[in-house]
Design a protein around this motif. Structure first.
Motif, PDB file in Angstrom:
ATOM      1  N   ASP A 152       0.717  -0.990  -0.100  1.00 48.99           N
ATOM      2  CA  ASP A 152      -0.134   0.063  -0.116  1.00 48.99           C
ATOM      3  C   ASP A 152       0.788   1.373  -0.151  1.00 48.99           C
ATOM      4  O   ASP A 152       1.219   1.686   1.086  1.00 48.99           O
ATOM      5  N   ARG A 153       1.117   1.638  -1.155  1.00 45.10           N
ATOM      6  CA  ARG A 153       2.155   2.883  -1.412  1.00 45.10           C
ATOM      7  C   ARG A 153       1.482   4.162  -0.670  1.00 45.10           C
ATOM      8  O   ARG A 153       2.192   4.852   0.023  1.00 45.10           O
ATOM      9  N   ALA A 193      -0.329   4.308   2.136  1.00 45.99           N
ATOM     10  CA  ALA A 193       0.080   4.183   3.461  1.00 45.99           C
ATOM     11  C   ALA A 193       1.478   4.193   3.939  1.00 45.99           C
ATOM     12  O   ALA A 193       2.029   4.715   4.941  1.00 45.99           O
TER      13      ALA A 193
END
Length: 113
Positions: free
Chosen positions: A88-89, A91
């Motif tokens: 999840d970039r 996040a």
């Protein structure tokens, strides 16, 4: 991007600070506090060359080494690699932004704006 060991980082720091290409002996002299053998420095430079972090050119009997990219380019690539590994970039970016000082966040806003 290959990871660097402690000695590899020290050698890269010397090369990044240099005004131009350096011989193994010049690198060794710059690392004088570590009391390293020339063969050790040559081994580390060879590893860095195989990792495509330094390039060498021959000048007479000596080889001269220089970084392939600047320290800033190297750090940027490490950051891209870390983001590429994150499932999840968004996040990961949010966590990163939350971990840096407010003045660094302001600098990022300036760069983006």
């Amino acid at each position: 991007m290959p990871s660097l060991g402690e000695l590899e980082r020290a050698v890269m720091d010397v090369l990044w600070r240099a005004d131009g290409a350096m011989t193994a002996r010049e690198v060794q002299d710059a690392l004088a506090t570590r009391e390293l053998a020339t063969t050790t420095v040559l081994t580390v430079l060879g590893r860095l060359e195989r990792k495509s972090l330094v390039t060498r050119t021959r000048d007479g009997r000596a080889h001269h080494y220089r970084p392939v990219a600047s320290r800033e380019d190297h750090v940027a690539e490490l950051m891209r690699d870390a983001l590429d590994d994150a499932p999840d970039r968004g996040a990961a970016l949010a966590r990163f932004l939350g971990s840096i000082a407010p003045d660094e966040r302001a600098r990022l806003r300036d760069l983006l704006g």
